[in-house]
Design a protein around this motif. Structure first.
Motif, PDB file in Angstrom:
ATOM      1  N   THR B 229       0.848  -1.199   0.000  1.00 34.04           N
ATOM      2  CA  THR B 229       0.000   0.000   0.000  1.00 34.04           C
ATOM      3  C   THR B 229       0.881   1.245   0.000  1.00 34.04           C
ATOM      4  O   THR B 229       1.866   1.315   0.745  1.00 34.04           O
ATOM      5  N   ALA B 230       0.499   2.203  -0.842  1.00 30.25           N
ATOM      6  CA  ALA B 230       1.271   3.441  -0.932  1.00 30.25           C
ATOM      7  C   ALA B 230       0.418   4.640  -0.572  1.00 30.25           C
ATOM      8  O   ALA B 230      -0.753   4.713  -0.938  1.00 30.25           O
ATOM      9  N   VAL B 231       1.007   5.562   0.162  1.00 27.76           N
ATOM     10  CA  VAL B 231       0.421   6.879   0.404  1.00 27.76           C
ATOM     11  C   VAL B 231       1.391   7.885  -0.190  1.00 27.76           C
ATOM     12  O   VAL B 231       2.605   7.784   0.029  1.00 27.76           O
ATOM     13  N   LYS B 250      14.476   5.169   7.394  1.00 23.12           N
ATOM     14  CA  LYS B 250      15.140   3.893   7.068  1.00 23.12           C
ATOM     15  C   LYS B 250      14.834   2.883   8.163  1.00 23.12           C
ATOM     16  O   LYS B 250      14.741   3.232   9.327  1.00 23.12           O
ATOM     17  N   GLY B 251      14.706   1.645   7.746  1.00 22.08           N
ATOM     18  CA  GLY B 251      14.592   0.561   8.723  1.00 22.08           C
ATOM     19  C   GLY B 251      13.312   0.550   9.533  1.00 22.08           C
ATOM     20  O   GLY B 251      13.226  -0.128  10.543  1.00 22.08           O
ATOM     21  N   GLU B 252      12.304   1.308   9.083  1.00 21.99           N
ATOM     22  CA  GLU B 252      11.018   1.273   9.795  1.00 21.99           C
ATOM     23  C   GLU B 252      10.342  -0.066   9.510  1.00 21.99           C
ATOM     24  O   GLU B 252      10.256  -0.483   8.354  1.00 21.99           O
ATOM     25  N   PRO B 253       9.821  -0.733  10.536  1.00 26.27           N
ATOM     26  CA  PRO B 253       9.118  -1.984  10.263  1.00 26.27           C
ATOM     27  C   PRO B 253       7.936  -1.753   9.326  1.00 26.27           C
ATOM     28  O   PRO B 253       7.184  -0.801   9.519  1.00 26.27           O
ATOM     29  N   GLY B 254       7.809  -2.576   8.340  1.00 20.47           N
ATOM     30  CA  GLY B 254       6.692  -2.460   7.411  1.00 20.47           C
ATOM     31  C   GLY B 254       6.944  -1.545   6.231  1.00 20.47           C
ATOM     32  O   GLY B 254       6.204  -1.573   5.254  1.00 20.47           O
ATOM     33  N   LEU B 255       7.986  -0.729   6.300  1.00 18.29           N
ATOM     34  CA  LEU B 255       8.287   0.175   5.183  1.00 18.29           C
ATOM     35  C   LEU B 255       8.976  -0.618   4.073  1.00 18.29           C
ATOM     36  O   LEU B 255       9.932  -1.355   4.326  1.00 18.29           O
ATOM     37  N   ILE B 256       8.485  -0.451   2.853  1.00 18.74           N
ATOM     38  CA  ILE B 256       9.087  -1.158   1.725  1.00 18.74           C
ATOM     39  C   ILE B 256      10.010  -0.236   0.952  1.00 18.74           C
ATOM     40  O   ILE B 256      11.132  -0.586   0.617  1.00 18.74           O
ATOM     41  N   SER B 257       9.512   0.981   0.698  1.00 18.98           N
ATOM     42  CA  SER B 257      10.292   1.848  -0.173  1.00 18.98           C
ATOM     43  C   SER B 257       9.770   3.282  -0.121  1.00 18.98           C
ATOM     44  O   SER B 257       8.588   3.514   0.152  1.00 18.98           O
ATOM     45  N   ALA B 278       6.168   8.903  -2.708  1.00 15.32           N
ATOM     46  CA  ALA B 278       5.302   7.779  -2.336  1.00 15.32           C
ATOM     47  C   ALA B 278       5.961   6.974  -1.229  1.00 15.32           C
ATOM     48  O   ALA B 278       7.130   6.587  -1.343  1.00 15.32           O
ATOM     49  N   VAL B 279       5.209   6.757  -0.170  1.00 12.13           N
ATOM     50  CA  VAL B 279       5.658   5.862   0.895  1.00 12.13           C
ATOM     51  C   VAL B 279       4.959   4.526   0.667  1.00 12.13           C
ATOM     52  O   VAL B 279       3.727   4.437   0.754  1.00 12.13           O
ATOM     53  N   ALA B 287       2.183   3.262   6.081  1.00 10.59           N
ATOM     54  CA  ALA B 287       2.392   4.242   5.006  1.00 10.59           C
ATOM     55  C   ALA B 287       1.921   5.630   5.436  1.00 10.59           C
ATOM     56  O   ALA B 287       2.600   6.635   5.206  1.00 10.59           O
ATOM     57  N   ILE B 288       0.780   5.689   6.093  1.00 12.96           N
ATOM     58  CA  ILE B 288       0.255   6.993   6.531  1.00 12.96           C
ATOM     59  C   ILE B 288       1.195   7.628   7.550  1.00 12.96           C
ATOM     60  O   ILE B 288       1.558   8.806   7.457  1.00 12.96           O
ATOM     61  N   ARG B 289       1.584   6.832   8.528  1.00 17.68           N
ATOM     62  CA  ARG B 289       2.401   7.368   9.627  1.00 17.68           C
ATOM     63  C   ARG B 289       3.737   7.909   9.102  1.00 17.68           C
ATOM     64  O   ARG B 289       4.154   9.008   9.461  1.00 17.68           O
ATOM     65  N   ILE B 290       4.369   7.170   8.235  1.00 14.29           N
ATOM     66  CA  ILE B 290       5.658   7.615   7.711  1.00 14.29           C
ATOM     67  C   ILE B 290       5.469   8.819   6.783  1.00 14.29           C
ATOM     68  O   ILE B 290       6.225   9.782   6.829  1.00 14.29           O
TER      69      ILE B 290
END
Lengths: 157, 744
Positions: B229-231, B250-257, B278-279, B287-290
């Motif tokens: 999912t991207a925001v 960087k290195g946030e759990p659940g973050l892909i790109s 795009a997160v 995605a929202i939080r980041i």
């Protein structure tokens, strides 16, 4: 963090960050997509669910606060309020339908607290639920119809 | 043998076909509550195995008798999936409980799929009746052949073919395979009005049951395995790009790109994504939080200085100066008539930028692979989206599948597939399915906005209050500004929306327009330019009546010719769709009666009237309003609608109810502002939508179809609402509000 939740009578174990709103736990982690995202700010009511019987905005409830509480969503509404689901269909309430899960959950909480609401009661209880399609008059009618059916059913028992 | 394609006639000739059976109006009572039984869940996205009998694109009958109707228009609450199926099932004489609705992918083979402009029934009524009628005849032929009797001796009724003489009967399913072997007849007989069982009858929408159980699949609900999912965080001003991200997570759990998307040019390619950061994450909340925590520096663009207050000031100034005459519109000598004098009425009207704000913010799922691309999204025009996506990816359109989900509201917003293109780009980069989820803030701040506008009306009246001369000017940023970098002037199609086609008899008349380039994307919103043109013309007409102390409805009827059709400048309306003065007068008279216009209301309560023809339909509206605690309060709404031939009267009523709410939202609250290129509002706390306690009871009267051509239903209810409110408040309080939203 792992949280043990009670959703629609079922135990659910989810591994999410503590600030994750119930809305996204339901939708992304438990797969119950009937509860909708509309605003993320508690303004529109599309995400309304019941926690311990009260209608609440699931976008505003962090998962960390919900262990030990009873959560119910649109997916379990028909078992408790068949009249509401029935009148919602028979009165052809929905247009696009996106807000209707939240509308139904607010309506169910109203009927739980007030079996024979007036128009004013309905307006007060439903004011947190926006419908952009403007189905408000049918929502009022369907709640009245459901209340009548429920009360008639109860009287005949 | 007749080719199957011949059952789907060319639209250009088909939609004007006058061949319509007469039918009478049936009340809304006695609605068929059958839709809920339909097994339509999950049918939105799937293409089933080949049917036993598939006489054309829109109809298939399985061996078990299941009738599958393919809906090629998008469902956004207007009930089109139901209405299309009603038409086919009626001519087929199918049992409604055995009808399924399948949602079509975007494909040229269906003809026009742009669910926009209130034309779905208009474009498809005839061809879908033909579809059902042909199949019904073929089923009869198949039965007659099996029984070795004359086809005229068998009838097809409620899913069975019956041979009355012998009492033999066969279910449609039992005949499907035989019927499939027959040539498709060219001119199968259609039912007459009295034989219709679904057309013209109130039928519950096929998706109503799923929706009431939380099972409807909207864009936001569509899931693919391994989907990310991207925001997207977008530049506050149009055309800005990413200069730097100060806090690259960087290195946030659940973050892909974290993906940087280039900015779109501010005009053309029209529906390109806006760009941004795009997160992409494993779940939406991550995605929202980041995304919320990102600190992004943006590059400049010429739109950064855009200020809506300055634009609105310029629009006001523009209508006080001569503009560009509407071609072919001049009549008589306006200046000479003004010089002669008489009672003069003059006013400037203003309306604000609006956001669509569908309850479901834009959202799309895309899965791009080397072999193709699959998209599931709430799109009003899956066919044009498919073409754009294919072009964007450099793929053959045959490798791109775009299927509309249910649309959680659209109102014109989801005719632009920019959000789907975002998902396509991200899926291509990440090589996995990606869902792009717009937040409400993104929706309000990055819309294709309904244009702010100003009109100036000036008239000099004769002793009866009828205008001897009328000068009209309209200024607004044109929708064409999103298509062409140099465009600014309002286009004829915009002026023909309630400005250059006013239905009033005036000897001396001049119409002028002016346009300005805005610093935001302009788009069409439910009823488009009819919103502001219908507003100003109806309030001005009310002001003319007030200036001479005449009843507004009597005065209006006096201004409209007794009969005949409008000869409008510019493009003549298609035959059968000209503005008909008699039909306009009819809805006015009906709403006057429905509202009990002459019944005195209590002190402080006023009635306001407005009438508007748009999307080939006629709508007259009366609102009953007062001021309560310093805010306008609407207690009752009355609407008379003539939309020609209609399929589902309950849908027509619902659309008028909804239009009243939509019109009141824009009249009371609709105000989007831009400062330093950025939209000021962000969510429902500062861009409010009408709530239940503010919603009036709405009574709707439908004019009988009388065999007329089908016309629009989704949009034409909106334009009369705001002016009826302003006119009601004037009647109630004596105060005239000339700009929207009303700031009481």
């Amino acid at each position: 963090m792992v949280y043990e939740l009670n959703v629609n009578g079922n135990g659910q174990s989810v591994d999410v960050s503590p600030d994750t709103p119930l809305l996204w736990v339901l939708r992304d982690h438990i797969g119950l997509t009937g509860t909708k995202y509309g605003c993320g700010g508690g303004y529109c009511g599309a995400c309304t669910v019941h926690v311990d019987g009260s209608a609440v905005r699931s976008c505003q409830l962090p998962v960390a606060d919900l262990e030990g509480k009873s959560i119910s969503t649109i997916e379990s509404l028909e078992a408790r309020h068949p009249e509401l689901v029935g009148t919602w269909v028979a009165d052809n309430v929905a247009q696009c339908g996106y807000c209707q899960a939240g509308q139904l959950m607010s309506a169910a909480a109203l009927l739980d607290a007030n079996p024979a609401p007036t128009d004013q009661d309905i307006d007060a209880a439903m004011t947190g639920n926006i419908c952009r399609c403007g189905t408000y008059a049918r929502i009022r009618a369907a709640i009245h119809d459901a209340a009548s059916q429920r009360n008639a059913g109860g009287a005949s028992e | 043998m007749k080719s199957i394609a011949n059952l789907s006639p060319d639209l250009s000739s088909d939609y004007l076909s006058p061949e319509m059976s007469r039918r009478r109006f049936l009340g809304v009572s006695g609605m068929l509550v059958l839709g809920a039984c339909l097994p339509v869940r999950g049918a939105l996205a799937q293409a089933k195995a080949a049917a036993a009998f598939e006489p054309n694109l829109f109809l298939a009958i399985d061996g078990d008798g299941t009738v599958r109707v393919t809906a090629h228009r998008s469902e956004m609450g207007q009930g089109i999936r139901t209405a299309l199926a009603q038409v086919v099932a009626d001519e087929l004489d199918a049992d409604w409980s055995r009808v399924e609705v399948i949602q079509a992918e975007g494909d040229e083979k269906y003809g026009n799929q742009n669910t926009d402009g209130s034309v779905s029934i208009l474009l498809n009524y005839d061809r879908l009746r033909a579809t059902g009628a042909s199949a019904r005849l073929m089923l009869r032929q198949a039965a007659a052949s099996r029984w070795d009797v004359d086809v005229e001796s068998v009838s097809a009724v409620n899913h069975e073919v019956i041979h009355a003489a012998t009492g033999r009967r066969l279910d449609y399913g039992e005949l499907a395979a035989d019927a499939a072997q027959l040539p498709v007849p060219e001119d199968a007989p259609r039912k007459n009005e009295a034989e219709h069982r679904y057309i013209g009858k109130p039928v519950v929408h096929v998706d109503a049951g799923d929706i009431a159980r939380g099972q409807g699949v909207f864009g936001a609900d569509y899931r693919l395995p391994n989907m990310a999912t991207a925001v997207v965080v977008r530049c506050p001003w149009l055309g800005g790009g990413v200069k730097a991200i100060a806090n690259q997570p960087k290195g946030e759990p659940g973050l892909i790109s974290i993906e940087t998307l280039p900015p779109a040019p501010s005009a053309g390619p029209v529906f390109a994504p806006l760009g941004g950061v795009a997160v992409v994450a494993e779940d939406t909340w991550t995605a929202i939080r980041i995304a919320r925590g990102l600190q992004i520096e943006w590059t400049d663009s010429p739109n950064r200085s855009f200020d809506s207050e300055a634009l609105c000031r310029s629009l006001r100034e523009a209508v006080m100066q001569p503009g560009t005459p509407v071609p072919g519109s001049g009549k008589g000598d306006v200046d000479a008539a003004f010089a002669e004098g008489g009672t003069e009425v003059s006013a400037v009207y203003e309306t604000a930028f609006l956001a669509h704000a569908p309850m479901e913010p834009p959202v799309a799922v895309a899965d791009v692979s080397e072999s193709g691309c699959v998209v599931h999204a709430p799109l009003q025009d899956p066919q044009s989206a498919r073409g754009l996506i294919a072009g964007y990816l450099g793929m053959d359109p045959g490798s791109v599948a775009v299927t509309p989900t249910l649309l959680g509201g659209a109102f014109g917003r989801k005719s632009k597939p920019d959000f789907a293109l975002e998902a396509v780009e991200l899926s291509k980069r990440l090589k996995r399915p990606v869902r792009v989820q717009w937040l409400r803030e993104d929706d309000i701040r990055h819309d294709f906005y309904h244009a702010a506008a100003a009109q100036h009306h000036r008239a000099v009246l004769d002793d009866d209050g009828k205008p001897k001369a009328w000068l009209q000017r309209s200024a607004f940023p044109s929708i064409t500004t999103v298509f062409a970098a140099q465009a600014s002037a309002p286009a004829p199609f915009e002026l023909e929306q309630g400005f250059s086609n006013l239905p009033y008899a005036v000897e001396n008349q001049r119409m002028e327009s002016a346009g300005l380039r805005p610093g935001v994307r302009i788009g069409w919103l439910r009823s488009v330019c009819n919103v502001f043109h219908g507003f100003s013309a109806n309030v001005f007409a009310d002001e003319m009546a007030a200036a001479v102390g005449r009843d507004p409805i009597e005065h209006r009827l006096a201004m409209i010719p007794a009969s005949g059709k409008l000869q409008q400048p510019g493009m003549p309306a298609p035959e059968g769709h000209e503005l008909d003065f008699g039909r306009l007068r009819e809805v006015i008279k009906r709403v006057r009666k429905l509202a009990e216009w002459d019944r005195p209301r209590p002190e402080g309560v006023g009635l306001g009237f407005a009438v508007h023809q748009s999307f080939r339909s006629y709508v007259a509206t009366v609102l009953e309003a007062s001021m309560a605690n310093g805010r306008p309060r609407v207690s009752n709404a009355y609407v008379a609608l003539d939309c020609g031939t209609y399929v589902n009267p309950d849908t027509c009523v619902a659309q008028m109810e909804g239009a009243v709410a939509f019109g009141l939202s824009l009249a009371l609250y609709g105000d989007i502002g831009m400062k330093d290129g950025a939209v000021v509002q962000s969510n429902f706390h500062d861009y409010p939508i009408l709530r239940i306690a503010e919603a009036p009871t709405t009574q709707v009267e439908l004019v009988p179809a009388q065999g007329r051509l089908p016309a629009g239903v989704g949009e034409p209810g909106v334009p009369p609402v705001a002016p009826a409110l302003v006119n009601a408040l004037h009647a109630a309080t004596g105060t005239r509000h000339r700009s929207l939203p009303i700031r009481a």
